[in-house]
Design an enzyme around this catalytic site. Structure first.
Site, PDB file in Angstrom:
ATOM      1  N   HIS A   1      -6.051  24.917  33.020  1.00 49.47           N
ATOM      2  CA  HIS A   1      -5.517  25.918  32.089  1.00 49.47           C
ATOM      3  C   HIS A   1      -4.171  25.438  31.561  1.00 49.47           C
ATOM      4  CE1 HIS A   1      -2.331  28.161  34.387  1.00 49.47           C
ATOM      5  NE2 HIS A   1      -3.045  27.844  35.461  1.00 49.47           N
TER       6      HIS A   1
ATOM      7  N   GLU B   1      -5.579  31.867  31.115  1.00 46.03           N
ATOM      8  CA  GLU B   1      -5.989  31.891  32.529  1.00 46.03           C
ATOM      9  C   GLU B   1      -5.151  32.886  33.311  1.00 46.03           C
ATOM     10  OE1 GLU B   1      -5.706  30.567  36.814  1.00 46.03           O
ATOM     11  OE2 GLU B   1      -4.158  30.863  35.292  1.00 46.03           O
ATOM     12  N   GLU B   2      -3.876  32.943  32.974  1.00 52.15           N
ATOM     13  CA  GLU B   2      -2.962  33.814  33.714  1.00 52.15           C
ATOM     14  C   GLU B   2      -3.263  35.296  33.498  1.00 52.15           C
ATOM     15  OE1 GLU B   2      -1.226  32.694  35.942  1.00 52.15           O
ATOM     16  OE2 GLU B   2      -0.493  30.686  35.461  1.00 52.15           O
TER      17      GLU B   2
END
Length: 448
Positions: A135, A181-182
């Protein structure tokens, strides 16, 4: 006409059994003593090409660029922020110049446009796609140089090494950088969900790198797909560095998006907020009682938050995996693994086993696994036969039966073993559950 077992006089059976026992003993005595391992047979696999060393300076140069981008864009490279798109543009320009075919995939999350970057290297079998990814986004509170500039830079430099080598892989190579992604693996989920079923099935494996330069590092390997796991473990064993199974971030990074779709996954990780134990510090160095990354999700996750040795090792390990898995041909359907070592089956005694080892297949066993059995025995109805999967799960092939008076068990059984990883030690278990007859496992095989 076969005489029913119940009408056969017992003394006659004993005499028959005695003759048979002598014959079997003579046969076994004539067989050279050979270990099961030495006589396991599987197709010869082509040797993989050796991977190049990944220059640490090149990987760190990418991190310097990510830091500069974050500094110029509010201190972060988060989803929906200009620093993320600038990071993606930097990576894409490098790949385009190196001869990759790049694609930017857009999605929406939290009211903002997100981006995935996909890069395909020309050539290789399009029905066997090997992917490596990371990511690219950071959290909004920092530049995200370890999390996950480190994984993004290692994947980028490995891709550029493919170009420098003008690698001609047997599998098709695809590299990816995920957005958001976070925020919950949003970008990788979007990518996987957008794939047609046939395209998903063509992905032979996905390798994930997330946080591979932690300042107080551990050396963790994902334990999902046995083939990918083995490649990484063997590489680390080769340089004398012990590994542990990754548990802290399991399911919390982009490999989970692929794993949930039934795609084989693996990867590397050096630790996040969890504390390094004294045993781990003894094994790997570093500081016990301190987090693997004290700057996890913080503003101090800068270029000073990187352990060069860990970053260098993991970059080289990724290249090794890409070259190893990408330049060998997967064992095709119809491949057979066989053990021809004789194993005596004691009369009315304990079960015995014979082992076939499978080490070169990705993913799970098929739903139509063929189990070929050749057991020499003077009264087959005495026998109970099972296939044991590597995890010990038993699949019954044959029950005993007092009315089954024929000699020998020579048959092929079909087993739905799709819940089992293909790689591992498979065993044939045979037990004689009644008295007066003897025999032996002559050979058996698995056909995938």
């Amino acid at each position: 006409m076969t005489t029913p077992r119940s009408t056969l006089p017992r003394p006659f059976r004993r005499r028959t059994a005695t003759v048979a026992t002598l014959a079997v003993a003579a046969l076994l005595a004539a067989v050279p003593a050979t270990s099961a391992t030495a006589r396991d047979r599987a197709p010869d696999a082509p040797q993989a090409l050796a991977a190049p060393d990944i220059p640490l300076a090149n990987v760190k140069a990418h991190l310097t660029q990510f830091q500069s981008i974050a500094t110029a864009n509010g201190g972060n490279r988060a989803h929906g922020r200009p620093g993320y798109k600038a990071s993606l543009d930097y990576v894409r320009a490098k790949l385009d110049a190196a001869g990759f075919t790049t694609t930017v995939q857009q999605f929406t999350s939290s009211g903002a446009t997100g981006y995935n970057l996909i890069a395909d290297w020309p050539g290789g079998d399009p029905n066997q796609v090997l992917m490596a990814g990371a990511h690219l986004d950071s959290v909004s509170s920092g530049p995200g140089i370890n999390d996950n500039g480190s994984g993004s830079a290692a994947v980028l430099e490995t891709a550029l090494a493919v170009s420098r080598a003008q690698l001609q892989p047997t599998k098709h190579l695809r590299f990816a950088w995920w957005g958001a992604e976070e925020l919950g693996l949003v970008g990788s989920k979007y990518y996987v969900n957008s794939l047609a079923t046939g395209d998903r099935s063509r992905i032979a494996g996905y390798i994930n790198l997330d946080m591979v330069g932690s300042p107080n590092p551990g050396y963790f390997v994902y334990d999902d797909d046995p083939a990918i796991e083995k490649v990484f473990k063997d590489w680390y064993a080769g340089i004398g560095v012990p590994t542990e199974i990754e548990t802290e971030g399991d399911g919390r990074s982009d490999h989970a998006s692929f794993k949930n779709a039934g795609i084989p996954v693996g990867g590397l990780f050096t630790g996040a907020s969890r504390t390094k134990t004294a045993a781990q510090a003894t094994k790997w160095g570093g500081t016990a009682g301190q987090a693997f990354d004290r700057c996890y999700h913080s503003s101090c996750d800068t270029t000073t938050n990187i352990n060069d040795t860990a970053l260098d090792r993991n970059s080289d390990a990724l290249a090794h995996a890409v070259w190893t898995l990408g330049t060998t041909t997967s064992t095709p359907p119809g491949s057979t693994y066989e053990n021809t070592t004789d194993v005596a089956v004691p009369d009315n005694g304990a079960a015995v086993t014979s082992t076939v080892s499978v080490t070169d297949r990705a993913g799970n066993a098929p739903a139509t696994l063929q189990v070929g059995v050749d057991i020499k025995h003077t009264w087959r109805g005495d026998l109970v036969v099972d296939l044991l999967a590597p995890d010990g799960t038993a699949y019954r092939l044959k029950n005993s039966s007092s009315s089954d008076s024929a000699d020998n068990v020579i048959a092929t059984y079909t087993v739905n073993a799709s819940a089992e990883p293909a790689n591992g030690a498979w065993r044939l278990r045979v037990q004689d559950v009644a008295a007066q007859d003897t025999g032996y496992i002559d050979s058996w095989k698995l056909t995938f």
